[in-house]
Enzyme design. Structure first.
Site, PDB file in Angstrom:
ATOM      1  N   SER A 169       0.833  -1.198   0.000  1.00 38.98           N
ATOM      2  CA  SER A 169       0.000   0.000   0.000  1.00 38.98           C
ATOM      3  C   SER A 169       0.873   1.256   0.000  1.00 38.98           C
ATOM      4  O   SER A 169       1.662   1.464  -0.921  1.00 38.98           O
ATOM      5  CB  SER A 169      -0.956  -0.029   1.192  1.00 38.98           C
ATOM      6  OG  SER A 169      -1.933   0.977   1.077  1.00 38.98           O
ATOM      7  N   ASP A 193      -0.094  -3.845  -4.146  1.00 39.12           N
ATOM      8  CA  ASP A 193      -1.231  -2.931  -4.269  1.00 39.12           C
ATOM      9  C   ASP A 193      -0.869  -1.535  -3.761  1.00 39.12           C
ATOM     10  O   ASP A 193      -1.419  -1.063  -2.751  1.00 39.12           O
ATOM     11  CB  ASP A 193      -2.460  -3.463  -3.536  1.00 39.12           C
ATOM     12  CG  ASP A 193      -3.758  -2.979  -4.187  1.00 39.12           C
ATOM     13  OD1 ASP A 193      -3.743  -2.699  -5.389  1.00 39.12           O
ATOM     14  OD2 ASP A 193      -4.783  -2.890  -3.491  1.00 39.12           O
ATOM     15  N   HIS A 274      -7.744  -5.383  -0.841  1.00 36.96           N
ATOM     16  CA  HIS A 274      -6.489  -4.624  -0.814  1.00 36.96           C
ATOM     17  C   HIS A 274      -5.337  -5.518  -0.360  1.00 36.96           C
ATOM     18  O   HIS A 274      -4.246  -5.486  -0.931  1.00 36.96           O
ATOM     19  CB  HIS A 274      -6.664  -3.436   0.127  1.00 36.96           C
ATOM     20  CG  HIS A 274      -5.570  -2.415   0.034  1.00 36.96           C
ATOM     21  ND1 HIS A 274      -4.955  -2.068  -1.151  1.00 36.96           N
ATOM     22  CD2 HIS A 274      -4.978  -1.648   0.997  1.00 36.96           C
ATOM     23  CE1 HIS A 274      -4.043  -1.136  -0.915  1.00 36.96           C
ATOM     24  NE2 HIS A 274      -4.033  -0.875   0.381  1.00 36.96           N
TER      25      HIS A 274
END
Length: 500
Positions: A169, A193, A274
């Site tokens: 992330s 991601d 996610h």
């Protein structure tokens, strides 16, 4: 990320309005320079970034904390200067504690690379803030990692080529900053991601990019084509892999979303998609004998049509840890399907069906299903997804995938679903009737089905069991068996990945 991931959008919007911005950023918005500059107050405070060298798979084992200029911890924890060194970089957090995925990744790396150094970059104090403030801190953390790497390079036998930064992330962009600031070139960066808000559409030096390491590979699992996307949509690496199109992941689907809304647990569904990038990477470490392969394609729709299952000229690659370096490519989009859980591997098949008709039936919308029968197993009944429409008197291409290794294919059952009582199917029936009122009987003819395996690159041709019967209509089925000359291997260069 924490269970409060969806609050990311809320906090970001609040920040924009509070700052007097007339329009909040969108998926394609440009990045404001001020959002990436550390606040003046931050320069007066020593950044709270710690480097935890994990020496055990046990999450309760604290390991050693490394600091620039202090060599004793390197000796105490037997830091191996000649081995691979992994830096795991977490993302934004609203809980202020490590998520479970981090411990699983540490354990998987130790299992796969027993002599490697596994370092967890702990920047929780700087990440446990409003999302916009955490974004401002990514540059600071990137500088801290670069300083650590520069110091390690002063040691004998340490090589940046053995360094692999793994960022999840917001941590993916931290890894990008670190790779940009370090003296030299890091061997590899894997972005799991990478965060989208405040990075989508940003300049190359303000986000993860192919320039940040010798090889940058990225997994995108939570992108959206509408509204704000938690994960970045644009390609940011040498290869960018979009499992299941990069958005709706199996096991985190719409039904789960609706159920979670009803029970007030929507954050778990967002977290599921996610975080899927992390679990795909862990899967590539622990299930080395079941690698997943992705295929280069211009977009998700073409992949869904089954057009992009070629391994020629580096058009396919393993995903996760097993990805092969393709330094000559940049922003190469690759796609694959996966299962809902580990092992995530599936088996892709391209099906080419030449559909012809002796009647002018106009536009039709059939619902086709196939069942594949192999030497190892038989598939479930699989839908043929029609991305656009069925072309008559033309070859139509489809993508199907199975969760089991069927072995060598022996026969195929093709079924044209009969009319059902759903409103959608009734509407399809009505539209088909209007398109061909003078030919009420609907019938298509199919003589052959050509099948290509994505994983083995082998091709097969199947012919109808009865050469005199090639017609199929709603509620009927056709059987196909391998043609006498059906088994052929494509005469092309060998795949660029080691296929099982």
């Amino acid at each position: 990320m924490s269970n409060s991931v969806p609050l990311l959008c809320f906090w970001s919007l609040c920040y924009c309005f509070a700052a007097g911005s007339p329009v909040p950023f969108g998926p394609e918005g440009r990045l404001e320079d001020k959002l990436h500059k550390p606040k003046a107050t931050q320069t007066e405070v020593k950044p709270s970034v710690r480097f935890n060298l994990r020496t055990s798979k046990d999450p309760e084992h604290e390991g050693c904390y490394l600091s620039v200029g202090h060599s004793q911890p390197l000796e105490d924890c037997s830091f191996n200067m000649t081995a691979k060194t992994f830096f795991i970089i977490h993302g934004w957090t609203m809980s202020g504690i490590f998520e479970n995925w981090l411990h699983k990744l540490v354990s998987a790396l130790h299992t796969r690379e027993k002599d490697a150094n596994v370092v967890v970059v702990d920047w929780l104090p700087l990440a446990h803030q409003l999302y916009t403030d955490a974004v401002n801190n990514t540059r600071v953390v990137g500088h801290s990692i670069a300083r650590m790497l520069d110091w390690l390079q002063e040691k004998d036998d340490f090589s940046l080529g053995n360094v692999h930064l793994i960022g999840y992330s917001l941590g993916a962009h931290v890894a990008g900053y670190a790779g940009n600031f370090v003296k030299g070139t890091v061997g590899r960066i894997t972005g799991l991601d990478p965060a989208g808000p405040m990075f989508e559409g940003a300049d190359i030096h303000k986000r993860l990019s192919p320039d940040d390491a010798d090889f940058v590979d990225v997994l995108h699992t939570y992108t959206r084509s509408f509204g704000l996307s938690i994960g970045i949509q644009m390609p940011v690496g040498h290869i960018d892999i979009y499992p299941n199109g990069g958005d709706f992941q199996p096991g985190c689907g719409l039904n789960d979303v609706l159920g979670s809304i009803a029970y007030g647990t929507i954050t778990e569904v967002v977290k599921c998609e996610h975080e899927r990038a992390v679990h795909l990477f862990v899967d590539s470490l622990v299930n080395q004998d079941k690698p997943s392969f992705a295929f280069q394609c211009t977009d998700s729709n073409r992949f869904k049509k089954g057009i992009c299952l070629s391994c020629r000229k580096n058009r396919c690659n393993s995903i996760g840890y097993n990805a092969k370096k393709m330094r000559n490519k940049r922003n190469s989009k690759m796609y694959l399907k996966t299962r809902a859980g580990m092992p995530f591997r599936v088996y892709h098949y391209q099906m080419k069906i030449h559909v012809f008709s002796y009647k002018n039936m106009g536009e039709i919308e059939p619902t086709f299903y196939v069942t594949l029968y192999g030497t190892n197993a038989d598939s479930q009944t699989l839908p043929l997804e029609i991305v656009e429409r069925i072309e008559q008197n033309a070859t139509n291409t489809f993508l199907v995938y199975t969760e089991e290794d069927l072995g060598d294919l022996l026969k195929i059952q093709l079924t044209w679903e009969g009319a059902s009582q759903s409103w959608y199917n009734l509407w399809k029936e009505f539209r088909s009737y209007l398109s061909q009122p003078r030919n009420p009987g609907r019938e298509l003819n199919i003589r052959r089905i050509r099948v290509k395996s994505g994983e083995t690159q082998r091709k097969l041709t199947f012919c109808t069991e009865d050469p005199e019967n090639t017609s199929i209509s709603p509620g009927r089925e056709l059987w196909f068996r391998k043609c006498r000359d059906g088994w052929r291997m494509k005469n092309e260069t060998s795949p660029t990945v080691e296929l099982p």
